[in-house]
Design a protein around this motif. Sequence first.
Motif, PDB file in Angstrom:
ATOM      1  N   SER A   1     -11.854  -9.263  -2.204  1.00 15.13           N
ATOM      2  CA  SER A   1     -11.052  -8.202  -1.579  1.00 15.13           C
ATOM      3  C   SER A   1     -10.474  -8.658  -0.245  1.00 15.13           C
ATOM      4  O   SER A   1      -9.319  -8.368   0.078  1.00 15.13           O
ATOM      5  CB  SER A   1     -11.899  -6.942  -1.365  1.00 15.13           C
ATOM      6  OG  SER A   1     -12.321  -6.409  -2.599  1.00 15.13           O
TER       7      SER A   1
ATOM      8  N   THR B   1      -1.276   0.261  -4.416  1.00 17.52           N
ATOM      9  CA  THR B   1      -2.563  -0.302  -4.829  1.00 17.52           C
ATOM     10  C   THR B   1      -3.330   0.700  -5.683  1.00 17.52           C
ATOM     11  O   THR B   1      -3.258   1.915  -5.451  1.00 17.52           O
ATOM     12  CB  THR B   1      -3.445  -0.695  -3.620  1.00 17.52           C
ATOM     13  OG1 THR B   1      -4.061   0.473  -3.058  1.00 17.52           O
ATOM     14  CG2 THR B   1      -2.637  -1.414  -2.545  1.00 17.52           C
TER      15      THR B   1
ATOM     16  N   GLU C   1      -7.227   0.918  -6.788  1.00 21.79           N
ATOM     17  CA  GLU C   1      -8.566   0.361  -6.646  1.00 21.79           C
ATOM     18  C   GLU C   1      -9.589   1.457  -6.906  1.00 21.79           C
ATOM     19  O   GLU C   1      -9.346   2.622  -6.610  1.00 21.79           O
ATOM     20  CB  GLU C   1      -8.775  -0.178  -5.221  1.00 21.79           C
ATOM     21  CG  GLU C   1      -7.715  -1.138  -4.732  1.00 21.79           C
ATOM     22  CD  GLU C   1      -7.677  -1.174  -3.221  1.00 21.79           C
ATOM     23  OE1 GLU C   1      -8.496  -1.898  -2.638  1.00 21.79           O
ATOM     24  OE2 GLU C   1      -6.843  -0.459  -2.632  1.00 21.79           O
ATOM     25  N   GLU C   2     -10.703   1.070  -7.447  1.00 21.27           N
ATOM     26  CA  GLU C   2     -11.775   2.040  -7.697  1.00 21.27           C
ATOM     27  C   GLU C   2     -13.115   1.408  -7.355  1.00 21.27           C
ATOM     28  O   GLU C   2     -13.681   0.665  -8.148  1.00 21.27           O
ATOM     29  CB  GLU C   2     -11.763   2.480  -9.163  1.00 21.27           C
ATOM     30  CG  GLU C   2     -12.673   3.659  -9.433  1.00 21.27           C
ATOM     31  CD  GLU C   2     -12.620   4.092 -10.899  1.00 21.27           C
ATOM     32  OE1 GLU C   2     -13.264   5.085 -11.225  1.00 21.27           O
ATOM     33  OE2 GLU C   2     -11.978   3.420 -11.713  1.00 21.27           O
TER      34      GLU C   2
ATOM     35  N   VAL D   1     -11.467   2.481  -3.258  1.00 25.47           N
ATOM     36  CA  VAL D   1     -10.698   1.852  -2.188  1.00 25.47           C
ATOM     37  C   VAL D   1     -11.671   1.375  -1.114  1.00 25.47           C
ATOM     38  O   VAL D   1     -12.491   2.147  -0.630  1.00 25.47           O
ATOM     39  CB  VAL D   1      -9.684   2.851  -1.579  1.00 25.47           C
ATOM     40  CG1 VAL D   1      -9.023   2.251  -0.345  1.00 25.47           C
ATOM     41  CG2 VAL D   1      -8.632   3.221  -2.622  1.00 25.47           C
TER      42      VAL D   1
ATOM     43  N   GLN E   1      -1.951   3.683  -1.190  1.00 22.97           N
ATOM     44  CA  GLN E   1      -3.160   3.432  -1.966  1.00 22.97           C
ATOM     45  C   GLN E   1      -3.498   4.664  -2.795  1.00 22.97           C
ATOM     46  O   GLN E   1      -3.810   5.723  -2.258  1.00 22.97           O
ATOM     47  CB  GLN E   1      -4.308   3.045  -1.021  1.00 22.97           C
ATOM     48  CG  GLN E   1      -4.015   1.739  -0.288  1.00 22.97           C
ATOM     49  CD  GLN E   1      -5.044   1.380   0.755  1.00 22.97           C
ATOM     50  OE1 GLN E   1      -4.892   1.731   1.919  1.00 22.97           O
ATOM     51  NE2 GLN E   1      -6.084   0.666   0.351  1.00 22.97           N
TER      52      GLN E   1
ATOM     53  N   LYS F   1      -5.262   7.335  -5.292  1.00 19.47           N
ATOM     54  CA  LYS F   1      -6.614   7.882  -5.338  1.00 19.47           C
ATOM     55  C   LYS F   1      -7.032   8.146  -6.784  1.00 19.47           C
ATOM     56  O   LYS F   1      -6.375   8.907  -7.505  1.00 19.47           O
ATOM     57  CB  LYS F   1      -6.684   9.170  -4.522  1.00 19.47           C
ATOM     58  CG  LYS F   1      -8.075   9.766  -4.405  1.00 19.47           C
ATOM     59  CD  LYS F   1      -8.050  11.009  -3.528  1.00 19.47           C
ATOM     60  CE  LYS F   1      -9.442  11.602  -3.382  1.00 19.47           C
ATOM     61  NZ  LYS F   1      -9.433  12.816  -2.530  1.00 19.47           N
TER      62      LYS F   1
ATOM     63  N   GLY G   1      -6.939  -3.399  -8.598  1.00 17.01           N
ATOM     64  CA  GLY G   1      -8.269  -3.758  -8.101  1.00 17.01           C
ATOM     65  C   GLY G   1      -9.003  -4.740  -8.976  1.00 17.01           C
ATOM     66  O   GLY G   1      -9.611  -5.687  -8.491  1.00 17.01           O
TER      67      GLY G   1
END
Length: 591
Positions: free
Chosen positions: A356, A375, A377-378, A380, A389, A391, A416
């Motif tokens: 990361s 982005t 990501e799971e 964040v 980013q 959610k 991610g």
Amino acid sequence: MISSKVNFRKWIGDVLVQKEIISEDQLEKALSIQLSEPETLRRRIGTILHQDLGVDRHQVMKEIAELYAFREVGGDDEPITDERIKAIKKLMDELPEEVVDSLIHHKAIPYKANTNTLVVATADPTDTDLADVIENLNYKQLETTYCRIETIEMIIDKVYEQKNEFLELLEEIEYEQQEIEEEKDSAEEQIDAEINQSMLNSLIEGMLVEAVRQGASDAHFIPQGGNKTDIFFRVDGKLRLWYTQNNVKPESVVAVVKDKTRNVDRFERDSSQDGFIQRKIDGHSIRYRVSILPMVGAEFERKLESVVIRILDDRKVITDLGKLGLQSKAHADFKKAITKPSGIVIVTGPTGSGKSTTLVAALYSVINPTVNVLTVEEPVEYLIQGARQLKISDRMNFEQALRGILRHDPDIVLVGEIRDLPTAEIAIKLANTGHLTFSTLHTNDAPSAVSRLYKMGVEPFLIASSVNLIMAQRLLRSLCNHCKEEYTPNKELALAMGFTDKEYDETTFYKPCGCDKCHNGYKGRVAIHEALLFTKDIKEAIYKAGGEIDEDQIKEIAVKNGMLTLRASGRDRIKSGVTSIEEVMAITVDD
């Protein structure tokens, strides 16, 4: 008004250019970075020059201090003596505690004082917030002076002890608990319950503070036999016992953690849960990611749980690609890959290998106001300025978010993790439709990531056409510079590591020793990298792979092109005296 501010900043920069402290190009880059930042978070020119462009901080700040007519203290003409240290400590003891804490937060100290005047030394005399801290002190005159940051930090280390009020309270409560147990009060159970509640609250809050101050990446709560819980910190990649809580049920310890964690159910003990905590520690906002898993203990009737808390400190985010520590060939190939207009850049490695951190640094190097950066990501981990980013929630899972991105006009996308074929297919589609895509994959080295994508179901021609670079990385513990010692290792061991006879004779090898400034001879970590750039011959080998990817062939071609394997990158770190043979052997496998 905005124009006058820009002109004022440009005037400071022009002076630095005239003094040949920075170049015209560096000034323009600094101004561009400053204007791209949100106005409420906009950094000063001097800070940007130092943090983003690598300009010597002291040269810049000394010149800016002179422009504002701040004199310098603690320099070569005025060395810091033991008497000066004692005087500063005495001044600190006389000032209100909250004022001292604020001064330290602003990298400032009370330097000298007499009946009427207080001299404050600071690493940044242009910090307007500092003036608000000292203006109400009981002195007729206040003088702000400049002192280089290394000197300020040295003085702070000697005269300022960071207090953890929660741990102090914990010690008091434990002492009180002993007294109460000795008195055998008739209301013992009721009092004991109250004390335990207060004690556990102080323990958890104290842990959150200490984990940040000790630079831990994670905190582990491990229930042991009976009424005992061990709390470990992971520092420099290794778990260390921080505290053992005795005579309290582990269920009670976990219950207090749950009470402080958002998005978890205190009374759910049979399934995994994930949540988060937010705190302000030493003036900085820190986020904690909490993972809770049910576990089996010796007493089967008890519902025990293991807790791991990941500490997310945005101060550790690296925004400058040059500070990642990439070796020359890997740095050149990585930069080439991330500056292409499309394609995928994949970073591989186990959990905790710094993937990361690398991707965030890569994003910051390509983000600018002209591109839309998204982005998924799971969870964040770090907030990235200039990126949107997304959610993840019950109403929008990882795959749905990725599909939504395709319709959201992206230029650059961070996925991610490529976790399955649907995720891989969307990442491939993004890369093949003109988007630069970043992602991670869990494989041991770079060539095996190609096999992993193929086994997921991605066709070889799609892998070859869409991937720019795959980079595997690991984190090695760095030897402590204060206590490392030269030694001559077993030659057979060195040769087995891949050293040649000539390299063995010419290399100065070091081993860990251990001192009061490190842990078992190591302090901090350094990365090693295996950067597989998809050159024409690499792509051709993948195209011709047919039904089976030949990882050895891919590695052989890449090494001929100058790629360092992880083991070779580790040998390079040994040659430069950064780490030990034992550390590289423990982290890497044979070439």
